[in-house]
Design a protein around this motif. Structure first.
Motif, mmCIF file in Angstrom:
data_model
loop_
_atom_site.group_PDB
_atom_site.id
_atom_site.type_symbol
_atom_site.label_atom_id
_atom_site.label_comp_id
_atom_site.label_asym_id
_atom_site.label_seq_id
_atom_site.Cartn_x
_atom_site.Cartn_y
_atom_site.Cartn_z
ATOM 1 N N THR A 62 -10.877 6.404 -10.980
ATOM 2 C CA THR A 62 -12.320 6.404 -10.712
ATOM 3 C C THR A 62 -13.035 5.588 -11.785
ATOM 4 O O THR A 62 -13.925 4.778 -11.479
ATOM 5 C CB THR A 62 -12.867 7.858 -10.726
ATOM 6 N N PRO A 67 -11.668 3.957 -5.807
ATOM 7 C CA PRO A 67 -12.185 5.205 -5.237
ATOM 8 C C PRO A 67 -11.076 6.202 -4.914
ATOM 9 O O PRO A 67 -10.032 5.841 -4.370
ATOM 10 C CB PRO A 67 -12.882 4.740 -3.955
ATOM 11 N N THR A 68 -11.306 7.474 -5.289
ATOM 12 C CA THR A 68 -10.343 8.530 -4.977
ATOM 13 C C THR A 68 -11.091 9.738 -4.413
ATOM 14 O O THR A 68 -12.306 9.811 -4.495
ATOM 15 C CB THR A 68 -9.565 9.012 -6.226
ATOM 16 N N HIS A 69 -10.319 10.696 -3.902
ATOM 17 C CA HIS A 69 -10.922 11.899 -3.323
ATOM 18 C C HIS A 69 -11.256 12.953 -4.379
ATOM 19 O O HIS A 69 -11.890 13.950 -4.077
ATOM 20 C CB HIS A 69 -9.986 12.499 -2.264
ATOM 21 N N ILE A 192 -9.984 5.666 0.634
ATOM 22 C CA ILE A 192 -9.898 6.073 -0.767
ATOM 23 C C ILE A 192 -8.507 6.670 -1.042
ATOM 24 O O ILE A 192 -7.808 7.070 -0.111
ATOM 25 C CB ILE A 192 -11.011 7.093 -1.138
#
Ligand code: TYD
Length: 253
Positions: A62, A67-69, A192
């Motif tokens: 991040t 982008p990640t969860h 993501i």
């Protein structure tokens, strides 16, 4: 306390409904499986280590704009994440030959590849996660061409990040697997990084000695899996030196 709603129970994690719509709680279990769950064990402390390590990698990603969860870690075994629609592919990036690729192509394990190679497997335990080509993915509609371009770009960015972080602590990133999720922001959708990034889904070799610090320790009976994961966590500063992930509170008389 109110019982939480279980959404899904996987091999290494259980997912619960999160506190807000669009969120999920990931609970990291101590269960280890290999060879499509033919080999099973409970390894005390593994879930704690993977929770902390996955947080470390997701936060790092991040911070460099991938982008990640991941939203936040809640406690030793749980993290809050964004709910996503999982793309039904295991995305594998390889820097050195190992595992199924070494076997399939007859290349010695540990041979450096000319460049990172990205492979896709269909997420289907019943079929043993078969390797699929982009032709299959397009023809069966598992992901669009635009999705595949985005997935490749995400996978290579994660590879550069992870390989660099690992190199910094004397570990070679042989290969890893990620899963990708689709999220909707109003009229827009984007992909993501989802699921987890931990030594369960990577191959990590100590540069100095070649010692394996990943799930192959379990797959191939090479010693203590918690010792290996703890080594990765302490080198990265995720666990303080000398701490044990499964330490229970001691009774004081
Ligand atoms: P691979 O060598 O194809 O399979 P195996 O682990 O069965 O020898 O795996 C490449 C990397 O991807 C390895 O680090 C393990 C990881 N991986 C998973 O974590 N889950 C999966 O379902 C698959 C197919 C791979």
């Amino acid at each position: 306390m109110a019982r939480r709603k279980k959404i899904y129970e996987g091999k290494a994690k259980t997912l619960y409904e999160g506190p807000e719509p669009g969120t999920i709680i990931q609970y990291f279990k101590d269960d280890a499986t290999a060879f499509n769950a033919e080999k099973k064990a409970v390894i005390e402390g593994k879930g704690v280590l993977n929770n902390m390590l996955s947080e470390y990698f997701m936060v790092g990603l991040t911070n460099i704009g991938v982008p990640t969860h991941f939203i936040k870690r809640l406690n030793m075994r749980e993290q809050l994440v964004r709910a996503v629609e999982i793309i039904p592919l295991e995305v594998i990036v390889r820097n050195y030959a190992a595992g199924t690729m070494a076997k399939r192509l007859g290349i010695d394990e540990g041979t450096q590849l000319p460049r990172p190679i990205v492979e896709y497997c269909l997420k289907d335990d019943k079929l043993g996660d078969p390797l699929v080509t982009e032709e299959h993915i397009a023809a069966f509609g598992w992901a669009s061409q635009q999705d595949m371009d985005d997935i490749l770009s995400l996978a290579l960015r994660v590879n550069d990040f992870l390989a660099g972080v690992m190199y910094g602590v004397g570990i070679k990133l042989i290969d890893f697997k990620i899963e990708i999720g689709r999220v909707y922001d109003g009229d827009f959708q984007r992909l993501i990084v989802a699921d987890e990034i931990s030594p369960d889904s990577c191959r990590l070799w100590d540069i100095a000695t070649g010692r394996k610090l990943d799930k192959d320790v379990f797959r191939r009976d090479l010693g203590s899996l918690t010792d290996a994961y703890t080594e990765v966590a302490t080198r990265l500063g995720v666990m303080p030196k000398g701490s044990t992930p499964m330490a229970r509170p001691k009774l004081i008389n």
